[in-house]
Design an enzyme around this catalytic site. Sequence first.
Site, PDB file in Angstrom:
ATOM      1  N   HIS A  47      31.280  28.579  -7.036  1.00 17.91           N
ATOM      2  CA  HIS A  47      32.799  28.803  -7.571  1.00 17.91           C
ATOM      3  C   HIS A  47      33.127  30.361  -7.427  1.00 17.91           C
ATOM      4  CE1 HIS A  47      36.359  28.869  -9.865  1.00 17.91           C
ATOM      5  NE2 HIS A  47      35.700  29.378 -10.759  1.00 17.91           N
ATOM      6  N   HIS A  71      33.780  36.570 -12.970  1.00 17.82           N
ATOM      7  CA  HIS A  71      34.671  36.213 -13.926  1.00 17.82           C
ATOM      8  C   HIS A  71      34.225  35.222 -14.659  1.00 17.82           C
ATOM      9  CE1 HIS A  71      35.531  32.898 -11.030  1.00 17.82           C
ATOM     10  NE2 HIS A  71      36.245  32.310 -12.005  1.00 17.82           N
ATOM     11  N   GLU A  75      31.907  33.961 -20.029  1.00 20.10           N
ATOM     12  CA  GLU A  75      32.613  32.582 -20.702  1.00 20.10           C
ATOM     13  C   GLU A  75      31.709  31.392 -20.392  1.00 20.10           C
ATOM     14  OE1 GLU A  75      36.332  31.751 -19.274  1.00 20.10           O
ATOM     15  OE2 GLU A  75      37.241  30.717 -21.222  1.00 20.10           O
ATOM     16  N   ASP A  76      31.205  31.436 -19.409  1.00 22.33           N
ATOM     17  CA  ASP A  76      30.274  30.031 -19.065  1.00 22.33           C
ATOM     18  C   ASP A  76      28.894  30.229 -18.598  1.00 22.33           C
ATOM     19  OD1 ASP A  76      32.647  28.503 -19.083  1.00 22.33           O
ATOM     20  OD2 ASP A  76      33.331  29.031 -17.184  1.00 22.33           O
ATOM     21  N   ASP A 137      40.601  32.412  -8.491  1.00 17.53           N
ATOM     22  CA  ASP A 137      39.994  31.566  -9.338  1.00 17.53           C
ATOM     23  C   ASP A 137      40.478  30.141  -9.202  1.00 17.53           C
ATOM     24  OD1 ASP A 137      38.230  30.586 -11.658  1.00 17.53           O
ATOM     25  OD2 ASP A 137      39.964  31.082 -12.871  1.00 17.53           O
ATOM     26  N   ASP A 258      62.764  23.695  10.539  1.00 13.10           N
ATOM     27  CA  ASP A 258      61.703  24.630  10.404  1.00 13.10           C
ATOM     28  C   ASP A 258      60.263  24.236  10.146  1.00 13.10           C
ATOM     29  OD1 ASP A 258      62.417  24.238   7.905  1.00 13.10           O
ATOM     30  OD2 ASP A 258      62.262  26.175   7.352  1.00 13.10           O
TER      31      ASP A 258
HETATM   32 MN    MN Z   1      36.500  30.243 -12.830  1.00 17.11          MN
END
Ligand code: MN
Length: 521
Positions: A47, A71, A75-76, A137, A258
Amino acid sequence: MTTIKAIIAQMSNPSPEDIAYVEKAYEFSKKAHEKQNRYSGEPYFIHPAAAALTLAEYGMDATTIAAGLLHDSVEDGCTTREEIEKEFGSELLFIVDGVTKLGTHRYRGAERHAESLRRLLVATASDIRVLIVKLADRKHNMQTLEHVPEHKRRRIALETLEIYAPIADRLGMGKMKSTLEDLAFPYVDPDAAHHTAEVRKLKTQETETGLARVQKEITGELSKKNFATLRTDIRMKGLWSLHQKLKRKHDDISLIHDIAALRIIVPTIEDCYATLGTVHALYKPLPGEFKDYIAFPKPNGYQSLHTTVVTPKAGIVEIQIRTEEMHRGAQFGIASHMSYKQLGKDLEKLEKETQISKFSSLSLSWIRWIIPSLMKVTKKEEDGTRNITKAPAWLSELVEAHSEVVGTKEFVDGLKEDFFSHRVFVFTPEGDVIDLPIHSTPIDFAYAIHSDLGNHIQGAKVNGKLVSFDTELRNGEVVEILSRDSAHPSIKWLEIARTALARRHIRTAIDTKESPQKHRK
Ligand code: MN
């Protein structure tokens, strides 16, 4: 799995230091997410690596690409903010923090009005790069949404359509906008998505061969005249955007010209108009369908010439003519217009000139990333060589409204008022941004931080001075709440509090305080 080689290959002119920095972030993130898996069962690291690749494709600087890699690592993953700062510097930590903060913001009801959310998000992101990382993200999260538990999918997809795609659009990032929309569409309205895809497929088969012939005819004619054409390509309309248009045209596909368009990329603006002349000499244009977005760019900065012509070989065809720079601008928007290193320096200079304090600059610094280039634009205007593509037009308009005070503190204040007219953004003593509805008071502020703090307010300070509880907070102020365990809410607070959240807590606190007394009676 995205390799480090693939990421570096996409970077634009990286220095050896840039490469080493991104490589280090790649290895660091891989380790931080080692024991984690995605919903799909794949290693989590795919990811952040995918997000970093997107950022590299968008021409972002090494810091932003590395921030993409890292990023989620706080957090994770299993690392700390301190470690990130030590290894990668405070600039990167700031972006990672920003992405994390955006992620933890909870919006009640995903269907809330997109405009207020946009304001909120944009303002909360104090560095525009935070938003760009967040979009990268979100893009990968949408690409892997099928693995997310079913009950969450629609909410995430709706949020993407209503918040993130409009942000991408507002920043002129057309490619990101349509990618996000088309990834979200099948989850939001599966039947419509299926129907639209079928319609487009039918039309694609019909137009592709015809368009290829038109393409050949035009390039042949242009080379006969010795016109330089960089390249041509065929672009298909995005599914979501086609769906919107079909709705407007009562599902009559024959009214939409279009679905497929022929794009011609040429070296200069003069070439754009010359090519248009050739096209109109070759085929009859449909009256009223010609649009000059070069002379009159769209509000988000989009530039191109659009014309719709009748061709013998492919029927009615839309043709878009633009320069390479306009093409990059249309795809990557704000990301393509910024040289962050240069802007960083401009920003420092601006800070000195305007003497904006650390705190008041915090919530606005993302706009101020753009201001220096706008100021150059305004200066250029005097000798007639104005370059509008430098920044989105909606920002230029704001600047023009305040052009007589450009470069002064009043200018920034004016911008602030225009922009955030329905919300106030105030700061904790630590510099965290708290956003509140206009006319909010220190009581609202305290409850916005924590109900426990709200329930024990003893006093409040604004910019270091004691104030009464009914003081209206204003943008950029630093608010400090003094608390004491023995302090409790009073009924009078209900009149002072502006937010429903604060009032609810106050009522609960008063009720629980009163009920034991009732029992004693
Ligand atoms: Mn993420």
